[in-house]
Design an enzyme around this catalytic site. Structure first.
Site, PDB file in Angstrom:
ATOM      1  N   GLU A 128      -3.925  -4.134  -4.773  1.00 56.73           N
ATOM      2  CA  GLU A 128      -3.802  -2.689  -4.973  1.00 56.73           C
ATOM      3  C   GLU A 128      -4.268  -2.315  -6.382  1.00 56.73           C
ATOM      4  O   GLU A 128      -5.018  -1.350  -6.571  1.00 56.73           O
ATOM      5  CB  GLU A 128      -2.356  -2.234  -4.767  1.00 56.73           C
ATOM      6  N   CYS A 156       0.826  -1.207   0.000  1.00 55.43           N
ATOM      7  CA  CYS A 156       0.000   0.000   0.000  1.00 55.43           C
ATOM      8  C   CYS A 156       0.866   1.266   0.000  1.00 55.43           C
ATOM      9  O   CYS A 156       0.803   2.056  -0.948  1.00 55.43           O
ATOM     10  CB  CYS A 156      -0.972  -0.017   1.177  1.00 55.43           C
TER      11      CYS A 156
END
Length: 232
Positions: free
Chosen positions: A207, A135
């Protein structure tokens, strides 16, 4: 080559796919579809809440107070700093931030959160670190790439968003997570290194999926792409 350098090398195609995703290119151009931005903020608010929960579980698995302090600092960063890019996105679409909070998670975001919580509850501290690292790392690279490519000034509608993720604080967070993971990997078995690699690669893929989910306004009802509803 460090363990995290190996991870980044293996995940390079996914990082590049994220950089080239239409949502990210829209951030660069300052013309992301507003419905996609609204969908992203709704999901990311809940995602970051879950991220803090995982940090809290990581604290419970720490034996060193320095490690506990690190995860506590990251919770503070999310609460007090990572709201800034959300506010920029909300200003861009003209909707108050508070109006986009408390919504059910779309399928891909729901999957991502359950993926992280699986490693939080069932994995080692190293697996938790590996699941968390993509992230901040992908966002750092997005910010840096867009700063280099676009060189946005304050007239760019998403200047604050780009600047935030290219800022030194995001780099600091990423490097600290990398150092913790590299340190853990030094004493890890080959089996655990494989588990950490799997956690990292899956988080990278998720993601990308988060951007795709947002851009396509993904819902459980399978609404058409770029739904035009003005409801919150």
């Amino acid at each position: 080559m460090t363990f995290t350098e190996q991870l980044r090398q293996e995940a390079d195609p996914i990082f590049e796919a994220i950089i080239e995703h239409p949502f990210v290119r829209g951030i660069a151009a300052g013309n992301v579809p507003k419905e996609a931005v609204k969908h992203y903020v709704k999901a990311d608010f809940e995602y970051l809440n879950a991220f803090m929960h995982v940090y809290g579980i990581a604290i419970s698995k720490c034996h060193d107070r320095k490690d506990m302090a690190f995860f506590s600092e990251q919770i503070n960063f999310v609460i007090n700093s990572e709201t800034h890019p959300h506010h920029n996105l909300c200003n861009y679409i003209g909707i108050p931030y508070e109006a986009l909070q408390g919504y059910p998670l779309p399928p891909s975001a729901d999957h991502y959160i359950k993926h992280m919580k699986h490693y939080a509850h069932e994995g080692s501290l190293g697996e938790i670190l590996a699941a968390l690292l993509p992230c901040p790392w992908t966002y750092l690279e997005i910010g840096n790439r867009l700063m280099d490519e676009v060189k946005p000034d304050e007239n760019h509608p998403l200047y604050e968003w780009i600047h935030f993720y290219a800022d030194g604080e995001m780099e600091n967070t990423t490097m600290k997570l990398r150092r913790h993971l590299d340190s853990w990997a030094e004493g890890a078995s080959e089996r655990e290194k494989k588990a950490m690699t799997d956690a990292f690669i899956k988080s990278c893929q998720l993601e990308w999926g988060f951007w795709e989910m947002s851009y396509n306004v993904e819902t459980w009802d399978l609404n058409p792409k770029h739904a035009t509803s003005t409801s919150l």
